[in-house]
Scaffold this motif. Structure first.
Motif, PDB file in Angstrom:
ATOM      1  N   MET A  62       0.825  -1.203   0.000  1.00 54.63           N
ATOM      2  CA  MET A  62       0.000   0.000   0.000  1.00 54.63           C
ATOM      3  C   MET A  62       0.864   1.259   0.000  1.00 54.63           C
ATOM      4  O   MET A  62       0.604   2.211  -0.735  1.00 54.63           O
ATOM      5  CB  MET A  62      -0.944  -0.001   1.217  1.00 54.63           C
ATOM      6  N   VAL A  63       1.911   1.256   0.830  1.00 50.38           N
ATOM      7  CA  VAL A  63       2.791   2.419   0.924  1.00 50.38           C
ATOM      8  C   VAL A  63       3.566   2.606  -0.377  1.00 50.38           C
ATOM      9  O   VAL A  63       3.707   3.736  -0.863  1.00 50.38           O
ATOM     10  CB  VAL A  63       3.736   2.291   2.142  1.00 50.38           C
ATOM     11  N   ALA A  64       4.034   1.508  -0.969  1.00 51.31           N
ATOM     12  CA  ALA A  64       4.758   1.613  -2.236  1.00 51.31           C
ATOM     13  C   ALA A  64       3.861   2.208  -3.315  1.00 51.31           C
ATOM     14  O   ALA A  64       4.288   3.078  -4.086  1.00 51.31           O
ATOM     15  CB  ALA A  64       5.273   0.236  -2.665  1.00 51.31           C
ATOM     16  N   GLU A  65       2.607   1.774  -3.363  1.00 52.34           N
ATOM     17  CA  GLU A  65       1.677   2.308  -4.361  1.00 52.34           C
ATOM     18  C   GLU A  65       1.381   3.789  -4.100  1.00 52.34           C
ATOM     19  O   GLU A  65       1.298   4.581  -5.037  1.00 52.34           O
ATOM     20  CB  GLU A  65       0.383   1.493  -4.359  1.00 52.34           C
TER      21      GLU A  65
ATOM     22  N   PHE B  41      11.701   2.846   9.156  1.00 51.49           N
ATOM     23  CA  PHE B  41      11.113   4.178   9.214  1.00 51.49           C
ATOM     24  C   PHE B  41      10.273   4.397   7.967  1.00 51.49           C
ATOM     25  O   PHE B  41      10.692   4.077   6.871  1.00 51.49           O
ATOM     26  CB  PHE B  41      12.211   5.254   9.279  1.00 51.49           C
ATOM     27  N   SER B  42       9.092   4.925   8.158  1.00 50.67           N
ATOM     28  CA  SER B  42       8.214   5.193   7.022  1.00 50.67           C
ATOM     29  C   SER B  42       7.480   6.501   7.245  1.00 50.67           C
ATOM     30  O   SER B  42       7.025   6.789   8.358  1.00 50.67           O
ATOM     31  CB  SER B  42       7.206   4.059   6.856  1.00 50.67           C
ATOM     32  N   ILE B  43       7.380   7.279   6.190  1.00 48.07           N
ATOM     33  CA  ILE B  43       6.607   8.523   6.263  1.00 48.07           C
ATOM     34  C   ILE B  43       5.120   8.185   6.264  1.00 48.07           C
ATOM     35  O   ILE B  43       4.331   8.786   6.968  1.00 48.07           O
ATOM     36  CB  ILE B  43       6.958   9.447   5.080  1.00 48.07           C
TER      37      ILE B  43
ATOM     38  N   LEU C 134      -0.784  12.013   4.897  1.00 51.97           N
ATOM     39  CA  LEU C 134      -0.974  11.194   6.101  1.00 51.97           C
ATOM     40  C   LEU C 134      -1.091   9.701   5.830  1.00 51.97           C
ATOM     41  O   LEU C 134      -1.158   8.916   6.762  1.00 51.97           O
ATOM     42  CB  LEU C 134      -2.225  11.668   6.851  1.00 51.97           C
ATOM     43  N   GLY C 135      -1.149   9.292   4.585  1.00 55.55           N
ATOM     44  CA  GLY C 135      -1.267   7.870   4.277  1.00 55.55           C
ATOM     45  C   GLY C 135      -2.719   7.429   4.222  1.00 55.55           C
ATOM     46  O   GLY C 135      -3.577   8.120   3.692  1.00 55.55           O
ATOM     47  N   TYR C 136      -2.991   6.281   4.815  1.00 54.63           N
ATOM     48  CA  TYR C 136      -4.308   5.643   4.732  1.00 54.63           C
ATOM     49  C   TYR C 136      -5.029   5.693   6.078  1.00 54.63           C
ATOM     50  O   TYR C 136      -4.399   5.741   7.124  1.00 54.63           O
ATOM     51  CB  TYR C 136      -4.153   4.170   4.352  1.00 54.63           C
ATOM     52  N   SER C 137      -6.363   5.631   6.011  1.00 52.58           N
ATOM     53  CA  SER C 137      -7.192   5.484   7.209  1.00 52.58           C
ATOM     54  C   SER C 137      -8.039   4.240   7.027  1.00 52.58           C
ATOM     55  O   SER C 137      -8.550   3.977   5.936  1.00 52.58           O
ATOM     56  CB  SER C 137      -8.119   6.689   7.397  1.00 52.58           C
ATOM     57  N   LEU C 138      -8.215   3.475   8.108  1.00 56.81           N
ATOM     58  CA  LEU C 138      -8.959   2.226   8.063  1.00 56.81           C
ATOM     59  C   LEU C 138      -9.862   2.129   9.278  1.00 56.81           C
ATOM     60  O   LEU C 138      -9.403   2.367  10.407  1.00 56.81           O
ATOM     61  CB  LEU C 138      -7.987   1.037   8.031  1.00 56.81           C
TER      62      LEU C 138
END
Length: 182
Positions: free
Chosen positions: A87-90, A132-134, A172-176
């Protein structure tokens, strides 16, 4: 004598200029009133939107309701299995495509537990293969069963969750919204 350059005041019935906003005779406002109707219409639309919007189905499936004599059927949800790494790579490659692919989709995700909120409202998952990931997935806890399961976990644990992806953002990335914790 009423022509196009004058009109009658609706209060005192005097002839006044057609573009007058206040009657020069009785000093009452004779033009306008549209703003209150626009405001009233907006209030009605907001009330109607609030009454019809924001309803969330509480069961873990979609229902097909029939007439009063028919049974209600529940279709089970199919979860798309994906890792937080993918998901992060995409998201890093193309946020628009990531949003089209994951937003409003039911997911079974696996990731590394990176944060446990002290109030018990959410946890964060990061990619398993990264120190570490943003970006990550902020997962919202919906009940005490989930909260209790998370209270027994530690940062760094690999976790698999099922839920619906509610938001995708390049900042902010994803919310679930969590349905189940495995």
């Amino acid at each position: 004598m009423n022509n196009e350059k004058t009109k009658k005041c609706k209060y005192c019935k005097s002839e006044i200029p057609a573009d007058a906003r206040i009657c020069p005779q009785c000093r009452k406002k004779v033009k306008g009133g549209k703003l209150k109707w626009i405001f009233l219409l907006l209030v009605i639309l907001m009330i109607a939107g609030a009454a019809s919007g924001g309803k969330k189905e509480s069961s873990k499936g979609s229902r097909s309701a029939g007439s009063s004599g028919e049974k209600t059927t529940v279709t089970p949800i199919t979860y798309l299995s994906v890792s937080v790494d993918d998901m992060v790579a995409e998201l890093e490659d193309n946020a628009l495509n990531a949003s089209d692919h994951y937003k409003d989709t039911y997911l079974e995700i696996t990731g590394k537990l990176s944060n446990i909120d002290s109030s018990g409202k959410y946890i964060n998952l990061d990619p398993v293969n990264s120190d570490f990931s943003i970006y990550g997935v902020q997962c919202y806890i919906s009940d005490d069963t989930q909260r209790n399961a998370i209270s027994n976990m530690k940062k760094g644990d690999t976790v698999t969750l099922k839920g619906q992806c509610t938001d995708v953002g390049e900042v902010l990335g994803y919310s679930l919204d969590i349905d189940e914790i495995e």
